[in-house]
Design a protein around this motif. Structure first.
Motif, short mmCIF file in Angstrom:
data_model
loop_
_atom_site.label_atom_id
_atom_site.label_comp_id
_atom_site.label_asym_id
_atom_site.label_seq_id
_atom_site.Cartn_x
_atom_site.Cartn_y
_atom_site.Cartn_z
N THR A 1 63.15 -93.53 -62.15
CA THR A 1 62.86 -92.81 -63.39
C THR A 1 62.39 -93.78 -64.47
O THR A 1 61.43 -93.49 -65.21
CB THR A 1 64.10 -92.05 -63.88
OG1 THR A 1 64.52 -91.14 -62.85
CG2 THR A 1 63.80 -91.27 -65.15
N VAL B 1 56.89 -86.37 -73.09
CA VAL B 1 58.31 -86.57 -73.42
C VAL B 1 58.60 -85.75 -74.66
O VAL B 1 57.83 -85.77 -75.63
CB VAL B 1 58.62 -88.05 -73.70
CG1 VAL B 1 60.08 -88.21 -74.10
CG2 VAL B 1 58.33 -88.91 -72.49
N PHE C 1 55.25 -89.76 -66.23
CA PHE C 1 55.52 -88.51 -66.95
C PHE C 1 54.31 -88.13 -67.78
O PHE C 1 53.65 -88.97 -68.39
CB PHE C 1 56.75 -88.66 -67.84
CG PHE C 1 58.05 -88.64 -67.08
CD1 PHE C 1 58.58 -87.45 -66.63
CD2 PHE C 1 58.71 -89.83 -66.79
CE1 PHE C 1 59.78 -87.43 -65.91
CE2 PHE C 1 59.90 -89.82 -66.08
CZ PHE C 1 60.43 -88.62 -65.63
N SER D 1 62.29 -82.87 -66.22
CA SER D 1 63.25 -83.83 -65.70
C SER D 1 64.24 -84.14 -66.83
O SER D 1 63.85 -84.64 -67.88
CB SER D 1 62.56 -85.13 -65.25
OG SER D 1 61.73 -84.90 -64.15
N ILE E 1 58.78 -93.70 -66.44
CA ILE E 1 58.65 -93.65 -67.91
C ILE E 1 57.71 -94.74 -68.40
O ILE E 1 56.75 -94.48 -69.15
CB ILE E 1 60.04 -93.81 -68.56
CG1 ILE E 1 60.89 -92.56 -68.28
CG2 ILE E 1 59.90 -94.04 -70.07
CD1 ILE E 1 62.35 -92.72 -68.68
N PRO F 1 64.91 -85.72 -72.76
CA PRO F 1 66.01 -86.66 -72.94
C PRO F 1 67.15 -86.09 -73.76
O PRO F 1 67.36 -86.42 -74.92
CB PRO F 1 65.34 -87.83 -73.65
CG PRO F 1 64.24 -87.20 -74.44
CD PRO F 1 63.80 -85.98 -73.69
N VAL G 1 66.95 -86.19 -68.51
CA VAL G 1 67.50 -87.54 -68.52
C VAL G 1 68.40 -87.69 -69.74
O VAL G 1 67.92 -87.79 -70.87
CB VAL G 1 66.38 -88.61 -68.56
CG1 VAL G 1 66.98 -90.01 -68.66
CG2 VAL G 1 65.50 -88.50 -67.32
N GLN H 1 54.78 -83.19 -65.50
CA GLN H 1 56.12 -83.75 -65.42
C GLN H 1 56.58 -84.05 -66.85
O GLN H 1 56.02 -84.90 -67.52
CB GLN H 1 56.11 -85.05 -64.59
CG GLN H 1 55.64 -84.87 -63.16
CD GLN H 1 56.69 -84.23 -62.28
OE1 GLN H 1 57.88 -84.35 -62.54
NE2 GLN H 1 56.24 -83.56 -61.24
N LEU I 1 59.59 -85.04 -69.50
CA LEU I 1 60.90 -85.67 -69.65
C LEU I 1 61.65 -85.01 -70.80
O LEU I 1 61.12 -84.88 -71.91
CB LEU I 1 60.73 -87.17 -69.92
CG LEU I 1 62.01 -88.00 -70.02
CD1 LEU I 1 62.70 -88.05 -68.67
CD2 LEU I 1 61.70 -89.40 -70.51
#
Length: 548
Positions: A444, A456, A453, A294, A448, A273, A296, A269, A271
């Protein structure tokens, strides 16, 4: 002409029975995508709705999903589906009836086809990849080899005694559709029917998706293997599973052929951003490594508070005020393009003006606008890299000495100072403002901070500051990947351990670096004889939960 796409339907409409495959959206056929794009009504089994919905038109009617979403209504079943199909087709609609796997192996689809035939409704069938074929392929288990072994298929949920006896007496490769909690009973049934207990077998759940998981054992040991893996007993033990029985599923061979589950970031998973537009190509690249991205947003883009400066610059662009225009981001391209559209202009307004782009994604956005950049950094994809290639102002060859630089309100002065040093006059114009985005959903934020996750990706210092500001600091098990030294420094200032840094400031190089990190990590675990686990699976809280 494609013989399946030229239809003239009367008042009775038309039905397309469509196989959505085992779960990977990439396995949809070209004809399936065409049929979905033409649909007026989509009636899809719940397990494939997310696979097909991306290809339907906006506003398409989805009555089965609407019924299923109503908490006061029982889950829609086969009877509901056929009724919805027939009601829509009687109204002259184009209906797509999407089922998992292949329609030819779906008993409900066969009944619905007969209902159409009984009423004289025209229909077609778009085959899909059957679960019993697609799942073993993704698990690294070939069903045949050069020796031409026989292959049998069995549904354990409906098989009778005769069927069990036939496959038990055969030495053919056997593909069994079953459920996770019934695997041990299926294995015992096969041994009773005549298969040897030491016959190799693989069991796969959630096949062809990034949730896929496969266990390799024998008919005699599979119950113990699943127990040791702590997957049974479980509340979700009834989820579908595909078991392959025979020598072709032996562990020694599957370990070399498990191409899907051995992807460097399989199941991670990750992230991302960034804004959704910026994250799209990066997310596609991460998916190719087996990750689940994901997106974000940490930054929202808004127009400048005073638009007059931007309006004057765009007018100056048209009237010949500038020799160059330099784009430092995709958002800058978008801001200028929107202003062009407001004035009724298009890419032809750039005629006679040299265009520069800081990096590959900005250059791509320009090409989509219809503008081919004259200058893109040959080395580092940054403002400094652009300055390395930017020519100094020469009054003999350059009739105009001015550069239009549409940028964010918080952009650094590196490019402006460098261009001035090269002899150019710069109109440094605020084309858009960047503000902190709204916090993501509570789920979410908890993932985090709680280690949900695996990694990142930070693509700028502002993404570090804004993510921590709107969602909190990532858990210490989460792999932190940064696009460059400045971003890494900001991450460390916020108490984060930087594990990965891109070899050059490019989002795609950053994703590659994370994939290489994941591959090294996986190889180290295998070499140490450890089970391959994602970073999030090593959380102390999760380990305690497993041993309780």
């Amino acid at each position: 002409m494609n013989p399946t796409t030229d239809h003239s339907y009367g008042a009775h409409g038309h039905v397309t029975f469509l196989g959505a495959g085992p779960g990977d959206p990439g396995l949809l056929t070209l004809r399936a995508v065409e049929a979905l794009a033409q649909a007026d009504v989509l009636v899809a089994d719940p397990q494939v709705y997310d696979v097909v919905r991306a290809h339907v038109r906006a506003g398409v009617d989805t009555p089965l999903q609407t019924a299923g979403d109503d908490t006061s209504t029982a889950s829609a079943g086969a009877d509901d589906a056929v009724n919805l199909v027939m009601r829509a087709v009687r109204g002259g609609k184009r209906v797509v009836r999407a089922v998992a796997g292949d329609p030819g192996l779906d008993a409900d689809a066969a009944s619905e086809m007969l209902a159409c035939a009984s009423e004289g409704v025209t229909f077609e069938v778009v085959p899909g990849i059957a679960n019993a074929v697609g799942v073993p392929a993704y698990a690294g288990v070939p069903l045949r080899n050069g020796h031409g072994a026989d292959v049998r298929f069995l549904d354990a949920r409906t098989a009778d005694a005769q069927a069990w006896n036939e496959v038990g007496a055969s030495d053919a490769t056997l593909v069994v559709s079953t459920t996770l909690e019934a695997v041990a009973a299926t294995a015992a049934e096969l041994v009773t029917a005549g298969r040897k207990p030491d016959t190799p077998l693989t069991v796969t759940v959630d096949g062809t998706t990034t949730r896929q998981r496969t266990w390799t054992a024998t008919l005699g040991s599979i119950a113990q293997t699943l127990k040791a893996a702590k997957v049974l007993p479980a509340a979700n033990g009834s989820r579908p599973a595909i078991a392959v029985v025979g020598e072709l599923s032996a562990a020694a061979q599957r370990d070399r052929l498990a191409w899907f589950e051995s992807k460097p970031l399989f199941g991670w998973q990750v992230l991302v951003p960034r804004t959704k537009e910026q994250a799209a190509s990066l997310s596609d690249q991460l998916r190719s490594y087996g990750a689940v991205p994901s997106e974000v947003p940490t930054i929202a883009v808004e127009p400048p508070r005073t638009p007059q400066q931007m309006e004057r610059a765009v007018k100056g662009l048209v009237t010949g005020r500038y020799e160059w225009i330099a784009f430092t981001s995709v958002n800058a391209v978008k801001a200028v393009r929107e202003k062009f559209e407001e004035y009724g202009l298009d890419a032809r307004a750039f005629a006679g003006i040299k265009v520069a782009a800081v990096g590959e994604q900005t250059a791509k956005a320009l090409v989509e606008f219809g503008v081919k950049p004259d200058l893109v950094p040959s080395g580092e994809q940054s403002a400094a890299g652009l300055l390395e290639d930017w020519p100094p102002y020469d009054p003999v060859f350059d009739p105009i000495d001015r550069v239009f630089l549409p940028r964010a309100d918080i952009a650094t002065e590196t490019l402006v100072a460098g261009l001035i040093e090269l002899g150019w006059e710069v109109d440094d114009v605020t084309a858009y403002r960047t503000v902190r985005a709204s916090p993501p959903p509570a789920e979410t934020r908890e993932a985090i901070k709680g280690g949900g996750f695996d990694a990142v990706l930070f693509t700028s210092s502002s993404t570090v500051r804004n993510l921590v500001g709107i969602a909190g600091k990532p858990h210490n098990v989460t792999v932190i990947a940064c696009i460059g030294p400045a971003t890494a420094k900001t991450a460390e200032e916020h108490g984060l351990r930087v594990d990965v840094m891109a070899p050059e400031p490019s989002v795609h190089k950053l994703a590659e670096a994370l994939a290489e990190f994941g591959a090294r990590r996986r190889d180290a675990m295998i070499e140490a004889g450890e089970a391959v686990q994602r970073p999030s699976e090593k959380r102390p809280t999760r380990r305690r939960a497993r041993t309780s």
